[in-house]
Design a protein around this motif. Structure first.
Motif, PDB file in Angstrom:
ATOM      1  N   GLU A  17       4.327   1.063 -35.725  1.00  0.00           N
ATOM      2  CA  GLU A  17       3.277   0.473 -34.893  1.00  0.00           C
ATOM      3  C   GLU A  17       3.004  -0.957 -35.302  1.00  0.00           C
ATOM      4  OE1 GLU A  17      -0.220   2.939 -34.851  1.00  0.00           O
ATOM      5  OE2 GLU A  17       0.810   4.551 -33.796  1.00  0.00           O
ATOM      6  N   VAL A  71      13.128   1.714 -28.596  1.00  0.00           N
ATOM      7  CA  VAL A  71      11.889   2.485 -28.473  1.00  0.00           C
ATOM      8  C   VAL A  71      11.063   2.206 -29.718  1.00  0.00           C
ATOM      9  CG1 VAL A  71      10.855   4.756 -28.171  1.00  0.00           C
ATOM     10  CG2 VAL A  71      13.073   4.252 -27.122  1.00  0.00           C
ATOM     11  N   LYS A  74       3.425   1.936 -30.996  1.00  0.00           N
ATOM     12  CA  LYS A  74       2.323   1.330 -30.252  1.00  0.00           C
ATOM     13  C   LYS A  74       2.061  -0.114 -30.687  1.00  0.00           C
ATOM     14  CE  LYS A  74      -2.574   2.255 -29.445  1.00  0.00           C
ATOM     15  NZ  LYS A  74      -3.651   3.189 -29.771  1.00  0.00           N
ATOM     16  N   VAL A  98      10.709   0.265 -24.892  1.00  0.00           N
ATOM     17  CA  VAL A  98       9.738   1.301 -24.541  1.00  0.00           C
ATOM     18  C   VAL A  98       8.705   1.380 -25.660  1.00  0.00           C
ATOM     19  CG1 VAL A  98       9.407   3.766 -24.070  1.00  0.00           C
ATOM     20  CG2 VAL A  98      11.510   2.618 -23.294  1.00  0.00           C
ATOM     21  N   SER A  99       7.438   1.413 -25.269  1.00  0.00           N
ATOM     22  CA  SER A  99       6.345   1.566 -26.225  1.00  0.00           C
ATOM     23  C   SER A  99       5.143   2.136 -25.477  1.00  0.00           C
ATOM     24  CB  SER A  99       5.984   0.215 -26.858  1.00  0.00           C
ATOM     25  OG  SER A  99       4.915   0.353 -27.773  1.00  0.00           O
ATOM     26  N   SER A 100       4.140   2.562 -26.223  1.00  0.00           N
ATOM     27  CA  SER A 100       2.923   3.057 -25.574  1.00  0.00           C
ATOM     28  C   SER A 100       1.935   1.928 -25.311  1.00  0.00           C
ATOM     29  CB  SER A 100       2.266   4.155 -26.410  1.00  0.00           C
ATOM     30  OG  SER A 100       1.926   3.657 -27.677  1.00  0.00           O
ATOM     31  N   GLN A 119       5.957   0.771 -20.478  1.00  0.00           N
ATOM     32  CA  GLN A 119       4.833   1.365 -21.200  1.00  0.00           C
ATOM     33  C   GLN A 119       4.682   2.818 -20.783  1.00  0.00           C
ATOM     34  OE1 GLN A 119       1.467  -1.172 -21.713  1.00  0.00           O
ATOM     35  NE2 GLN A 119       0.040   0.546 -21.742  1.00  0.00           N
ATOM     36  N   GLU A 122       1.399   8.030 -25.109  1.00  0.00           N
ATOM     37  CA  GLU A 122       1.666   8.373 -26.517  1.00  0.00           C
ATOM     38  C   GLU A 122       2.462   9.679 -26.596  1.00  0.00           C
ATOM     39  OE1 GLU A 122       0.948   7.041 -29.568  1.00  0.00           O
ATOM     40  OE2 GLU A 122       0.007   5.245 -28.755  1.00  0.00           O
ATOM     41  N   LEU A 125       6.086   9.002 -25.682  1.00  0.00           N
ATOM     42  CA  LEU A 125       6.697   8.230 -26.772  1.00  0.00           C
ATOM     43  C   LEU A 125       7.039   9.150 -27.939  1.00  0.00           C
ATOM     44  CD1 LEU A 125       7.459   5.343 -27.721  1.00  0.00           C
ATOM     45  CD2 LEU A 125       5.195   5.234 -28.770  1.00  0.00           C
ATOM     46  N   ASN A 126       6.138  10.044 -28.290  1.00  0.00           N
ATOM     47  CA  ASN A 126       6.392  10.979 -29.391  1.00  0.00           C
ATOM     48  C   ASN A 126       7.539  11.930 -29.076  1.00  0.00           C
ATOM     49  OD1 ASN A 126       4.491   9.935 -31.172  1.00  0.00           O
ATOM     50  ND2 ASN A 126       2.843  11.147 -30.267  1.00  0.00           N
TER      51      ASN A 126
END
Length: 192
Positions: A17, A71, A74, A98-100, A119, A122, A125-126
């Motif tokens: 992050e 990827v 956050k 790619v991210s949150s 975007q 979460e 993304l996980n």
């Protein structure tokens, strides 16, 4: 710029992050004014233990992991507003990040330089990060604004500015967009 419509690729996971632009491309490498060559210094201080010794634990040094989709955790691209961060990501060969959550200035710089920031939630993304190392593959469909985890079929939609979407699909930067409208601009001028 290259046209971007749809991409399916394995992913390069970087579950950290708050990755700021100085970590993406350290300030000491910002001397050039051309966009070329920045990829070799992408995440330089994480990729190398010393000036020339690769860090075998860093994902970009793992021969089993490759792809055109990065990827990240956050808050990707926070910190200074340097456009060089987007240049480095693009020059390295990533077409999508790619991210949150993305820092706004990084997001715009990426879009202006042919890198699509996607975007996701979460949770999604996980799910990507929980895939077996080197096994995650993602499909990004810009026209339908949809991202799909290939091996599970799970997907989400994502938001993008309509103008930037049009530019990416057509391979336009801002100047190309205006050149594309030259006939309409000329017609408007003659009517005034």
């Amino acid at each position: 710029m290259e046209k971007f419509i749809k991409l399916t690729s394995s992913v390069v996971p970087l579950p950290i992050e708050n990755i700021d632009t100085d970590q993406i491309i350290p300030a000491r490498f910002l001397k050039a004014t051309s966009r070329d060559g920045f990829g070799e210094n992408l995440f330089r201080d994480w990729r190398y233990r010393s000036e020339s010794t690769p860090n075998p634990e860093f994902v970009l040094n793992n021969d089993k992991i490759s792809g055109q989709i990065l990827v990240a955790g956050k808050n990707f691209g926070c910190g200074s507003s340097r456009e060089h961060a987007a240049w480095a990501i693009h020059d390295y060969g990533f077409k999508v990040v790619v991210s949150s959550y993305f820092a706004d200035i990084f997001k715009n710089n990426a879009l202006n330089n042919g890198v699509l920031p996607v975007q996701v939630s979460e949770t999604f993304l996980n799910e990507i990060f929980n895939q077996k190392e080197g096994a995650a593959s993602i499909s990004v469909d810009l026209e339908n604004q949809k991202i799909t985890l290939e091996n599970t079929g799970k997907s989400e939609t994502f938001e993008i500015n309509t103008y930037k979407k049009y530019c990416l699909i057509n391979g336009f930067d801002d100047i190309d967009y205006l050149v594309n409208l030259k006939d309409e601009i000329a017609e408007f001028e003659t009517k005034r």
